[in-house]
Design an enzyme around this catalytic site. Structure first.
Site: not given
Ligand SMILES: *Cc1c(COP(=O)(O)O)cnc(C)c1O
Length: 397
Positions: A186, A214, A245
Site C-alpha cells: 500500500s 489494494h 477501497k
Molecule cells: C486497507 C487495508 C486493509 C484494511 O481494509 P479495510 O477494509 O479498510 O479494513 C487491510 N489490508 C491491507 C493490505 C490494506 O491495505
C-alpha cells in the site's frame, strides 16, 4: 495516581510529535469523497482516497443501499452466527465467490477484521508464519494475535524468503508453515512476486495467504485481484479482499475452499463476536460486484488515468518510486519536509496526504497519490501543475 501516570505518558508523547512536526489533526470532508472534494472547507482535487473506481459515490450504489435499507432496516441487528445473517449477506458472498472464481466466500465487517479473524483461526503457537517486512498493519496484528512464530523476510525478496523458510523447515520446530503478504503493497504500490511464492510454498509444503486490499477492483481481469493478474487460480489457499477501497463501501471478505470458509464461520472471531455489515452496505456491495462483473470499463479507465498521471509526473522529474499500480508515491525523504510539502499542495488546491514513520520506514517520508477512474485528464494535468509549482517553492526537485 493512575490518572497522573496516564496524563504524563500522553502529554509527553503528544508533545514529542508536535516538536517533530508529526502531529496531525484529522482532515474533515464536507460531502462526498470524490475526485474533487471539500476538505477542511476548501475545494481541492483529491488524490488521497482509496475510492479507486469512484464507486463510493456512484448513484447506482447509493440507490442499492437505499433500497436494501428500506427493505431490511438500518442495521443487521445481531452477529452473523445468532440472527444477523440476512439473505443479502449470503447473496453478496455468493456473488463474490463467482467473481473471484472461488468455491466460497465469507464476509467480515472490514478487511482489517478479516486479518484479525483469519490468521488466528488457521495458525497456532506450534506454527510459523513467513511474513513480508512491509506487510500491512492488520496482517502484523493478526499474526501477533495468532501466537504463531512470526519470521519476517525482506520485502518481496524471494532469495530471503527461501533462506528463512528453509531454516524454519529444517529446524523441525513448527507444525505448519504459512507465507503471508499483500497483493499490492500500500505504500509503494508494487505487486507481490506471486508466481515465485507459490513455487516456494509447494517446495516447502507451506500454504499461502494473500491480502488483496489494494488489488480488489484494481488488479487482474475486471479487478478480480492478484491471482487473476498472474492467472494462478487454485494456487493460493486464502485470499483476503476488501469492500472498502475499489468496491467503494465497507467490509472485507475471505475467498477460498468451502472447507476454509466453513471453518472461518466457526472460528473467525470478529465474525462470531461483532455485528454484521449493515443491509445498506451489503446491497451497495452487491451492486458494485454486478457492475464489475458486467464490464471492465471502470477498471480500464483507472489504468488509463494511472499511466497518464505517472508519465506526466516522471516527465516533471519526481521520484515516484517502484509502483506498478495506481498508488503513486512522491518520495521526499525528510519527514517534516514531506508534511510541509503536503500542506503547500493543499494551499494550492490539491489534497495529498503526507505519510511518515511509522507507516513507512524512516527517511522515506512521502506524499502518496491514488489516481482513480473518476478523475478527468484535466484534473490530473492541474495536479501535476500544482506539484511543479510547490516543488519549485520548496526546492524539492
Ligand atoms: C486497507 C487495508 C486493509 C484494511 O481494509 P479495510 O477494509 O479498510 O479494513 C487491510 N489490508 C491491507 C493490505 C490494506 O491495505
Amino acid at each position: 495516581m493512575s490518572y497522573n501516570a496516564l496524563h504524563e505518558f500522553l502529554s509527553k508523547n503528544l508533545n514529542e510529535l508536535k516538536e517533530k512536526g508529526l502531529y496531525r489533526k484529522l482532515p474533515v470532508v464536507t460531502g462526498p469523497t470524490g475526485p474533487r472534494a471539500i476538505v477542511n472547507g476548501r475545494e481541492v482535487i483529491n488524490l488521497s482516497s482509496n475510492n479507486y473506481l469512484g464507486l463510493a459515490n456512484d448513484p447506482r450504489l447509493v440507490e442499492a443501499a437505499i433500497k436494501a435499507t428500506e427493505k431490511y432496516g438500518a442495521g443487521a441487528g445481531a452477529v452473523r452466527t445468532i440472527v444477523g445473517t440476512l439473505d443479502i449477506h449470503e447473496e453478496l458472498e455468493q456473488k463474490l465467490a463467482t467473481f473471484k472464481k472461488a468455491e466460497a466466500v465469507i464476509v467480515f465487517q472490514s478487511g482489517f477484521n478479516c486479518n484479525m479473524g483469519t490468521v488466528g483461526a488457521l495458525m497456532t503457537k506450534e506454527d510459523a508464519i513467513l511474513s513480508d517486512e512491509l506487510n500491512h498493519a492488520s496482517i502484523i496484528d493478526g499474526c501477533r494475535l495468532s501466537g504463531a512464530k512470526v519470521l519476517r523476510y525482506k520485502h518481496n525478496n524471494m532469495d530471503d524468503l527461501r533462506r528463512v523458510i528453509k531454516e524454519a523447515r529444517d529446524s523441525g520446530l513448527y507444525k505448519k508453515l504459512m507465507i503471508i503478504f499483500d497483493g499490492v503493497f500500500s505504500m509503494d504500490g508494487d505487486i507481490v512476486n506471486l508466481p515465485e511464492i507459490v513455487k516456494i510454498a509447494d517446495e516447502y509444503e507451506a500454504f499461502t495467504y494473500i491480502d488483496d486490499a489494494h488489488a480488489s477492483g484494481v488488479l487482474g481481469k475486471g479487478g478480480r485481484g492478484t491471482v487473476s493478474h498472474f492467472d494462478l487460480y487454485g494456487r493460493v489457499d486464502c485470499q483476503i479482499g476488501t469492500l472498502s477501497k475499489g468496491i467503494g463501501v465497507i467490509g472485507g471478505y475471505v475467498a477460498g475452499t468451502k472447507e476454509l470458509i466453513d471453518w472461518l464461520k466457526l472460528r473467525g472471531r470478529p465474525f462470531l463476536f461483532s455485528t454484521a455489515i449493515t443491509p445498506g452496505a451489503a446491497g451497495a456491495c452487491i451492486k458494485a460486484v454486478e457492475i464489475l462483473s458486467e464490464s471492465t470499463e471502470l477498471v480500464d479507465k483507472l489504468w488509463d488515468n494511472t499511466r497518464y498521471f505517472k508519465s506526466r509526473m516522471k516527465e516533471a522529474g519526481f521520484d515516484i518510486g517502484r509502483s506498478e499500480t495506481p498508488i503513486t508515491p512522491v518520495i521526499i525523504g525528510n519527514e517534516a519536509k514531506a508534511m510541509q510539502f503536503s500542506d503547500e499542495l493543499y494551499k494550492e488546491g490539491l489534497f495529498v496526504s503526507g505519510i511518515a514513520f511509522p507507516t513507512v520506514p524512516r527517511g522515506t517520508a512521502r506524499v502518496r497519490n491514488i489516481v482513480t477512474a473518476a478523475h478527468t485528464k484535466d484534473m490530473l494535468d492541474e495536479a501535476v501543475h500544482i506539484y511543479e509549482k510547490v516543488a519549485k517553492k520548496l526546492n524539492v526537485l
